[in-house]
Motif scaffolding. Structure first.
Motif, PDB file in Angstrom:
ATOM      1  N   LEU A  39       0.831  -1.197   0.000  1.00  0.00           N
ATOM      2  CA  LEU A  39       0.000   0.000   0.000  1.00  0.00           C
ATOM      3  C   LEU A  39       0.867   1.248   0.000  1.00  0.00           C
ATOM      4  O   LEU A  39       0.604   2.211  -0.732  1.00  0.00           O
ATOM      5  N   ALA A  40       1.925   1.239   0.814  1.00  0.00           N
ATOM      6  CA  ALA A  40       2.842   2.376   0.849  1.00  0.00           C
ATOM      7  C   ALA A  40       3.492   2.575  -0.512  1.00  0.00           C
ATOM      8  O   ALA A  40       3.654   3.713  -0.985  1.00  0.00           O
ATOM      9  N   ASP A  41       3.858   1.465  -1.159  1.00  0.00           N
ATOM     10  CA  ASP A  41       4.429   1.558  -2.506  1.00  0.00           C
ATOM     11  C   ASP A  41       3.452   2.250  -3.454  1.00  0.00           C
ATOM     12  O   ASP A  41       3.829   3.145  -4.214  1.00  0.00           O
ATOM     13  N   SER A  42       2.188   1.833  -3.402  1.00  0.00           N
ATOM     14  CA  SER A  42       1.189   2.386  -4.313  1.00  0.00           C
ATOM     15  C   SER A  42       0.977   3.881  -4.070  1.00  0.00           C
ATOM     16  O   SER A  42       0.926   4.675  -5.017  1.00  0.00           O
ATOM     17  N   LEU A  54       1.581   4.231 -10.994  1.00  0.00           N
ATOM     18  CA  LEU A  54       0.666   3.604 -10.029  1.00  0.00           C
ATOM     19  C   LEU A  54      -0.026   2.409 -10.665  1.00  0.00           C
ATOM     20  O   LEU A  54      -0.161   1.345 -10.045  1.00  0.00           O
ATOM     21  N   ALA A  55      -0.452   2.551 -11.915  1.00  0.00           N
ATOM     22  CA  ALA A  55      -1.098   1.446 -12.616  1.00  0.00           C
ATOM     23  C   ALA A  55      -0.134   0.284 -12.818  1.00  0.00           C
ATOM     24  O   ALA A  55      -0.530  -0.886 -12.741  1.00  0.00           O
ATOM     25  N   ALA A  56       1.156   0.598 -13.056  1.00  0.00           N
ATOM     26  CA  ALA A  56       2.161  -0.456 -13.241  1.00  0.00           C
ATOM     27  C   ALA A  56       2.321  -1.282 -11.978  1.00  0.00           C
ATOM     28  O   ALA A  56       2.420  -2.514 -12.025  1.00  0.00           O
ATOM     29  N   VAL A  57       2.343  -0.605 -10.819  1.00  0.00           N
ATOM     30  CA  VAL A  57       2.438  -1.316  -9.546  1.00  0.00           C
ATOM     31  C   VAL A  57       1.167  -2.112  -9.285  1.00  0.00           C
ATOM     32  O   VAL A  57       1.199  -3.272  -8.873  1.00  0.00           O
ATOM     33  N   GLY A  58       0.015  -1.482  -9.566  1.00  0.00           N
ATOM     34  CA  GLY A  58      -1.259  -2.144  -9.308  1.00  0.00           C
ATOM     35  C   GLY A  58      -1.512  -3.338 -10.209  1.00  0.00           C
ATOM     36  O   GLY A  58      -2.106  -4.333  -9.780  1.00  0.00           O
ATOM     37  N   ALA A  59      -1.045  -3.270 -11.437  1.00  0.00           N
ATOM     38  CA  ALA A  59      -1.298  -4.345 -12.391  1.00  0.00           C
ATOM     39  C   ALA A  59      -0.654  -5.655 -11.984  1.00  0.00           C
ATOM     40  O   ALA A  59      -1.131  -6.737 -12.347  1.00  0.00           O
ATOM     41  N   THR A  60       0.453  -5.585 -11.265  1.00  0.00           N
ATOM     42  CA  THR A  60       1.159  -6.800 -10.843  1.00  0.00           C
ATOM     43  C   THR A  60       0.974  -7.103  -9.363  1.00  0.00           C
ATOM     44  O   THR A  60       1.490  -8.105  -8.876  1.00  0.00           O
ATOM     45  N   SER A  61       0.239  -6.258  -8.658  1.00  0.00           N
ATOM     46  CA  SER A  61       0.118  -6.428  -7.206  1.00  0.00           C
ATOM     47  C   SER A  61      -0.557  -7.740  -6.834  1.00  0.00           C
ATOM     48  O   SER A  61      -0.223  -8.350  -5.811  1.00  0.00           O
ATOM     49  N   ALA A 199      10.835   1.398  -5.454  1.00  0.00           N
ATOM     50  CA  ALA A 199       9.806   1.011  -4.485  1.00  0.00           C
ATOM     51  C   ALA A 199       9.909  -0.472  -4.152  1.00  0.00           C
ATOM     52  O   ALA A 199       9.739  -0.880  -2.992  1.00  0.00           O
ATOM     53  N   ALA A 200      10.199  -1.296  -5.161  1.00  0.00           N
ATOM     54  CA  ALA A 200      10.348  -2.737  -4.933  1.00  0.00           C
ATOM     55  C   ALA A 200      11.576  -3.035  -4.070  1.00  0.00           C
ATOM     56  O   ALA A 200      11.526  -3.864  -3.162  1.00  0.00           O
ATOM     57  N   ILE A 201      12.678  -2.346  -4.343  1.00  0.00           N
ATOM     58  CA  ILE A 201      13.896  -2.548  -3.564  1.00  0.00           C
ATOM     59  C   ILE A 201      13.663  -2.171  -2.103  1.00  0.00           C
ATOM     60  O   ILE A 201      14.088  -2.869  -1.184  1.00  0.00           O
ATOM     61  N   ALA A 202      12.963  -1.057  -1.883  1.00  0.00           N
ATOM     62  CA  ALA A 202      12.651  -0.626  -0.519  1.00  0.00           C
ATOM     63  C   ALA A 202      11.820  -1.670   0.219  1.00  0.00           C
ATOM     64  O   ALA A 202      12.054  -1.964   1.395  1.00  0.00           O
TER      65      ALA A 202
END
Length: 345
Positions: A39-42, A54-61, A199-202
């Motif tokens: 959620l923090a990433d998004s 945001l859509a890129a993160v959400g599409a694979t979430s 965001a993924a690394i974090a």
């Protein structure tokens, strides 16, 4: 074997309902904070990088959620076996269970990471990721799946602690790493300009920190889980028992995510705007499902400890009360969504 100093760590005594409730509340909070990572990433990605990111993160979430659910169930099954040994006060059996669980978790991590990373491009095609966001979606998903070991490590250790009745310690460390994740997100995205990959690394670093803290806690405080050379001798029977519990639990925990993956794939084909909207709805669903998972975890640990302690009547009572509690929560959550889930005029 000496009994745990804290009565909260022994689920074989006391009122079953209150034992389940006291155990489940930290698990619920822990599950919420684990979802808080993505959620923090998004939120941070959406505010700093824009709607497409945001859509890129959400599409694979949902893919990441599916993997996380399977890991949680798989390692939770190992915890059930450990809980049985704990209830029976079998210290040697507990150490054997920890040793085999650790070995299987390492093998599982290697296999799962290879499968996910090698199939990353194919997964994007299966999920019908829109072309305008496929690059960022791949970067985010690949890095998170590459760090699967951190997720397995944390869940394995936290489920060991929960098997002994300690559901609070994993929560404390998870809260710390959730806050750390926010700062790392901001640093990697704003300062280092790493985009979605930052965001993924974090997320992976924060998850690893949580697991490491749990590990050192066990090493210092849980003497009964310290392994000796004789515990490292792997037996087929122990492997079969753990896999027989871990694999079904993994599929059970991830079964709802499979259905959501089908819906996500169909939705992705509509474009990035629809992906963002669908992601918001899925976040609400995932948060509402957290108490169900926590009640299930509490009931499984409760029953495993009492099975080891040979208390069948207590198991029946605890299972019934957990089922009733889950039904009450399900009806309440459903009514809230039905009557308050619409956008205000």
């Amino acid at each position: 074997m000496s009994r745990p100093k804290s009565k909260e760590m022994d689920l074989t005594v006391g009122n079953p309902f209150w034992s389940l409730l006291k155990f489940a509340i930290p698990v619920i909070l822990g599950n919420l904070f684990q979802l808080f990572y993505t959620l923090a990433d998004s939120v941070i990605v959406g505010k700093t990088l824009g709607a497409d990111s945001l859509a890129a993160v959400g599409a694979t979430s949902i893919i990441i959620y599916f993997v996380f659910c399977f890991i949680n169930g798989f390692t939770g099954g190992f915890g059930i076996c450990l809980g049985q040994r704990c209830g029976a006060k079998d210290e040697k059996g507990m150490r054997k269970s920890v040793a085999v669980s650790t070995l299987l978790s390492i093998i599982f991590t290697i296999v799962l990471t290879l499968i996910c990373c090698l199939l990353a491009h194919q997964i994007l095609r299966w999920m019908q990721i829109p072309e305008d966001i496929s690059g960022e979606a791949y970067d985010y998903m690949f890095v998170v799946l590459l760090g699967t070991g951190a997720t397995v490590f944390y869940n394995m250790i936290s489920n060991m602690l929960r098997a002994l009745g300690d559901s609070k310690t994993p929560l404390y460390f998870l809260v710390f790493s959730s806050v750390l994740n926010i700062f790392l997100d901001l640093f990697c995205i704003i300062v280092l300009k790493w985009g979605c990959m930052g965001a993924a690394i974090a997320t992976i670093i924060a998850q690893a920190v949580s697991g490491i803290l749990c590990f050192f806690y066990i090493k210092r405080k849980m003497q009964l889980l310290r392994l000796e050379r004789e515990n490292m001798i792997i037996q087929k029977r122990a492997v079969g028992e753990l896999l027989g519990m871990g694999l079904p639990m993994g599929f059970q925990f991830s079964i709802t995510a499979i259905g959501s993956m089908v819906m996500q794939a169909a939705n992705n084909g509509l474009g990035s705007i629809y992906v963002s909207a669908f992601t918001a709805g899925m976040r609400i669903k995932q948060f509402l499902l957290c108490p169900f998972d926590a009640i299930g975890t509490a009931a499984s640990v409760f029953c495993s400890q009492n099975l080891g302690a040979c208390q069948p009547e207590r198991i029946k009572k605890g299972a019934l009360e957990a089922t009733i509690t889950g039904c009450i929560y399900g009806v309440t959550a459903g009514l809230i969504l039905i009557f308050f889930g619409h956008k205000a005029n």
